[in-house]
Design a protein around this motif. Sequence first.
Motif, PDB file in Angstrom:
ATOM      1  N   ARG A   1      90.539  70.569  48.950  1.00 15.28           N
ATOM      2  CA  ARG A   1      90.277  69.551  49.968  1.00 15.28           C
ATOM      3  C   ARG A   1      90.621  68.171  49.437  1.00 15.28           C
ATOM      4  NH1 ARG A   1      84.329  70.141  52.259  1.00 15.28           N
ATOM      5  NH2 ARG A   1      85.006  68.098  53.064  1.00 15.28           N
ATOM      6  N   GLN A   2      90.924  67.289  50.351  1.00 14.86           N
ATOM      7  CA  GLN A   2      91.260  65.912  50.001  1.00 14.86           C
ATOM      8  C   GLN A   2      89.983  65.109  49.804  1.00 14.86           C
ATOM      9  OE1 GLN A   2      93.678  63.997  52.900  1.00 14.86           O
ATOM     10  NE2 GLN A   2      94.018  62.148  51.694  1.00 14.86           N
ATOM     11  N   VAL A   3      90.012  64.200  48.839  1.00 13.17           N
ATOM     12  CA  VAL A   3      88.854  63.356  48.566  1.00 13.17           C
ATOM     13  C   VAL A   3      88.574  62.474  49.786  1.00 13.17           C
ATOM     14  CG1 VAL A   3      87.905  61.591  47.029  1.00 13.17           C
ATOM     15  CG2 VAL A   3      89.341  63.403  46.104  1.00 13.17           C
ATOM     16  N   SER A   4      87.292  62.271  50.087  1.00 10.96           N
ATOM     17  CA  SER A   4      86.804  61.488  51.234  1.00 10.96           C
ATOM     18  C   SER A   4      87.066  62.181  52.563  1.00 10.96           C
ATOM     19  CB  SER A   4      87.419  60.077  51.256  1.00 10.96           C
ATOM     20  OG  SER A   4      87.115  59.378  50.071  1.00 10.96           O
ATOM     21  N   SER A   5      87.253  63.487  52.523  1.00 11.58           N
ATOM     22  CA  SER A   5      87.418  64.242  53.764  1.00 11.58           C
ATOM     23  C   SER A   5      86.079  64.827  54.188  1.00 11.58           C
ATOM     24  CB  SER A   5      88.452  65.356  53.585  1.00 11.58           C
ATOM     25  OG  SER A   5      88.023  66.282  52.600  1.00 11.58           O
ATOM     26  N   SER A   6      85.950  65.122  55.480  1.00  8.70           N
ATOM     27  CA  SER A   6      84.700  65.624  56.042  1.00  8.70           C
ATOM     28  C   SER A   6      84.983  66.849  56.895  1.00  8.70           C
ATOM     29  CB  SER A   6      84.004  64.550  56.880  1.00  8.70           C
ATOM     30  OG  SER A   6      83.745  63.394  56.113  1.00  8.70           O
ATOM     31  N   ARG A   7      84.067  67.785  56.842  1.00  8.01           N
ATOM     32  CA  ARG A   7      84.096  68.963  57.699  1.00  8.01           C
ATOM     33  C   ARG A   7      82.761  69.058  58.423  1.00  8.01           C
ATOM     34  NH1 ARG A   7      86.880  73.837  54.091  1.00  8.01           N
ATOM     35  NH2 ARG A   7      88.958  72.890  53.913  1.00  8.01           N
ATOM     36  N   PHE A   8      82.810  69.338  59.713  1.00 12.24           N
ATOM     37  CA  PHE A   8      81.616  69.357  60.536  1.00 12.24           C
ATOM     38  C   PHE A   8      81.394  70.758  61.087  1.00 12.24           C
ATOM     39  CE2 PHE A   8      82.835  64.939  60.527  1.00 12.24           C
ATOM     40  CZ  PHE A   8      81.634  64.251  60.532  1.00 12.24           C
ATOM     41  N   ALA A   9      80.128  71.036  61.337  1.00 12.74           N
ATOM     42  CA  ALA A   9      79.724  72.262  62.020  1.00 12.74           C
ATOM     43  C   ALA A   9      78.560  71.904  62.947  1.00 12.74           C
ATOM     44  CB  ALA A   9      79.316  73.347  61.030  1.00 12.74           C
ATOM     45  N   PHE A  10      78.516  72.554  64.104  1.00 14.70           N
ATOM     46  CA  PHE A  10      77.563  72.165  65.133  1.00 14.70           C
ATOM     47  C   PHE A  10      76.857  73.393  65.684  1.00 14.70           C
ATOM     48  CE2 PHE A  10      81.091  69.188  65.130  1.00 14.70           C
ATOM     49  CZ  PHE A  10      80.465  67.956  65.129  1.00 14.70           C
ATOM     50  N   THR A  11      75.612  73.150  66.076  1.00  6.25           N
ATOM     51  CA  THR A  11      74.873  74.042  66.960  1.00  6.25           C
ATOM     52  C   THR A  11      74.408  73.193  68.142  1.00  6.25           C
ATOM     53  OG1 THR A  11      72.738  73.638  65.896  1.00  6.25           O
ATOM     54  CG2 THR A  11      74.098  75.418  64.989  1.00  6.25           C
ATOM     55  N   PRO A  12      73.858  73.793  69.168  1.00  7.63           N
ATOM     56  CA  PRO A  12      73.408  72.954  70.297  1.00  7.63           C
ATOM     57  C   PRO A  12      72.356  71.919  69.929  1.00  7.63           C
ATOM     58  CG  PRO A  12      73.617  75.231  70.989  1.00  7.63           C
ATOM     59  CD  PRO A  12      73.838  75.222  69.514  1.00  7.63           C
ATOM     60  N   THR A  13      71.662  72.069  68.769  1.00  8.64           N
ATOM     61  CA  THR A  13      70.584  71.136  68.412  1.00  8.64           C
ATOM     62  C   THR A  13      70.746  70.507  67.040  1.00  8.64           C
ATOM     63  OG1 THR A  13      69.270  72.985  67.559  1.00  8.64           O
ATOM     64  CG2 THR A  13      68.915  72.328  69.851  1.00  8.64           C
ATOM     65  N   ALA A  14      71.790  70.814  66.295  1.00 11.73           N
ATOM     66  CA  ALA A  14      71.923  70.298  64.931  1.00 11.73           C
ATOM     67  C   ALA A  14      73.388  70.037  64.616  1.00 11.73           C
ATOM     68  CB  ALA A  14      71.328  71.270  63.911  1.00 11.73           C
ATOM     69  N   THR A  15      73.587  69.172  63.610  1.00 19.03           N
ATOM     70  CA  THR A  15      74.924  68.826  63.122  1.00 19.03           C
ATOM     71  C   THR A  15      74.919  68.919  61.608  1.00 19.03           C
ATOM     72  OG1 THR A  15      75.306  67.325  64.977  1.00 19.03           O
ATOM     73  CG2 THR A  15      76.715  67.059  63.057  1.00 19.03           C
ATOM     74  N   LEU A  16      75.908  69.575  61.056  1.00 20.64           N
ATOM     75  CA  LEU A  16      76.053  69.751  59.614  1.00 20.64           C
ATOM     76  C   LEU A  16      77.387  69.167  59.181  1.00 20.64           C
ATOM     77  CD1 LEU A  16      74.832  71.091  57.014  1.00 20.64           C
ATOM     78  CD2 LEU A  16      76.190  73.101  57.591  1.00 20.64           C
ATOM     79  N   VAL A  17      77.396  68.411  58.084  1.00 19.91           N
ATOM     80  CA  VAL A  17      78.619  67.802  57.584  1.00 19.91           C
ATOM     81  C   VAL A  17      78.740  68.091  56.098  1.00 19.91           C
ATOM     82  CG1 VAL A  17      77.484  65.588  57.137  1.00 19.91           C
ATOM     83  CG2 VAL A  17      79.958  65.666  57.437  1.00 19.91           C
ATOM     84  N   SER A  18      79.961  68.354  55.672  1.00 15.06           N
ATOM     85  CA  SER A  18      80.307  68.528  54.264  1.00 15.06           C
ATOM     86  C   SER A  18      81.301  67.435  53.892  1.00 15.06           C
ATOM     87  CB  SER A  18      80.916  69.915  54.027  1.00 15.06           C
ATOM     88  OG  SER A  18      81.404  70.019  52.694  1.00 15.06           O
TER      89      SER A  18
END
Length: 705
Positions: A475-492
């Motif tokens: 992965r590239q430095v300073s990059s973000s990956r997101f994952a979602f549910t109907p009630t929560a948000t997760l970021v890497s």
Amino acid sequence: MESWSKSDPLARPCVRSHSPASRPERPPGRVRCVSVQSAGRREATNIVRKKKKKKKKKKTRTTRTTARNTTPPSVRPTPRLGPGFSAAQVLEQIASSVDREDEEDFCDSEEEDVSEDEDGEEYDPERDADDSALRSCSSSSEEDEEEEGEREGDTAAARERDREPEREDTAAAAAGQARRETLLSKNGKIKWSSAAYLPRAVRHPGPAVTPGPTAYAALRALDIESTFRLFVTPAIERIVVDMTNLQGVRKYGDGWRHMDSVVLRAYLGLLILAGVYRSRGEAAASLWDAESGRTMFRATMPLKVFHKYSRLLRFDDRRLRPARLAADRLAAIREVWDLWEERLPALYNPGSDLTVDEQLVPFRGRCPFRQYIPSKPAKYGIKSWVACDAKSSYAWKMQVYTGKAAGGAPKKNQGARVVLDLTQGLPGSHNVTCDNFFTSYELGQRLLERNLTMVGTVRKNKPELPPALLQSKGRQVSSSRFAFTPTATLVSYLAKRNKNVLLLSTLHTEADVSDRRDRKPALILDYNHNKGGMDNLDKVLSTYSCRRMTARWPLVIFHNILDVSSYNAFVIWREIKPDWMPRKRNKRRVFLEQLGKALVKPLIQRRQRLPRTEAASALVKVLQSAERDAAPPPAREHAAGPDAAGPAAAPLVASKRKRCQLCPPKKDAKTHTACCRCKKYICIGCSHAYCHTCALWAFSRDGTG
């Protein structure tokens, strides 16, 4: 076979030439050429072919006209014949050249005649006029249709623009559904999505109540001392005074001088002043030193009395403690702690963001629940869970961690249990920021049931995380990956190479990334903004702490109570009095200094014996005289009395301590008291106390009245 020279193109036989015998006679006048093509071929010819033929014809005319002007027929070179040709061959060659020229002229006339009607039909000017009129009508109708189509297109475009804002959300949702990728958690119970869901209803941007001191606190915070006593209440003072006197009587018997609330407040004031002067690690003897010590300490109480109170200060009945200690490890100070802890949320309304974290009070003595945390500066101490306001660092709720249960089994979901306990009673529309010890997907869902949101870092071993967001290689430095549910948000977020950080939020709903150079998501920026509430509280408490060296852990907790109470009182006082010391950066130090002096002043004013040092003695006299001047006139007249012998009969409290001049030298009785008439130092055993009436009788009896 005849041979021709290849070097001269004119020497070649013309393909279209005819022999003199078979050459057709040239028709007289102008002859119109008629096409021999079939009717089907003529119908298939279109206007495009006519234009192409016209362009080709014009090009051919231009080329031939240029050739004729440049090379007239009279000067054209005659074909050169090679050696060995007969006269018949020469004549035939000359005839072929003449035939070729005639044929070229015939072709030119044929092409000119074809221009009248290329399809072999006769030229009709009326038909051409009708055709041109028809073309003009068709072109005008086409233009009208185009204009009408443009107007209809503009109206349709306007309608589309009007519908565009209404369809943006639907189109975005449809696009998100098309690009959505399902990510399964490690335990297989939670399905995460790579695209955000439809915007959900989030908390109100502001809290339900106005942040700041409550109406109860604002009404009773009249001055600095009264603000502090909102936390250290008379009920707490009464418990400490009673338990300390009980322990003093058990220790010293009848020789114990009973403590009251005035003495206790003076003792607490000295502890606070020691923290103001940064004397936490300084020996108490240096604070009471005659030359380098502080005048306020010697003017309040002797050093021996201070040490005695420090040794005997108690918060419960020690003889009844074993029965309570079996069920509660905090039994030695439980009653005081509960009374104090319930005052914290009753005096202040936190803002929209709260911080939940741990606090470690330094202590290396014997304690059944002492903790070791290598990341903390002190490493060893008593741990407490704290929920504080993210902006002001006001300690809103606290819990002392007393270790594992009696069986020794580890507690499951302890982080979630702590957050739920500390946020109990918190009104809705608040956000809780915590670190990876507390954060979990289950905690976020339980907080949403209370209308509370959560933002925090997540440990990578949590089973609710999808494995796709744990990968950092490639992965590239300073990059973000997101994952979602109907009630929560997760970021890497990849902060460094092959090192990512995970954050979970029930507050954020979209994959918002900032425009900064590091491209941090908005979720991480909000976490960084609110995570330092507890860290700031630790910093301000350690700056002016009243902790003293001790081997008893209940006293360590009581010192921490004083530190937190003084800071919370400062926060309330600062918000109630915003014009107090404006544009000053030492507000808290001045607040603590004034608080300490206000607590010790009543004891100094009622002190009967003067200290030895001149500075401390002068301070006592100034405060006592100020009290007498502030007393009402009737009280002063009654205190003076009609008899002048009353004040003369009272013993004089000297500033120095000397040996009694009436006792034998072997007894070595030291005293501060001197006779009011002869100025001799006398001890208690050699003196008598008289009231104002009997003092005249005593002097008259001795013959001196």
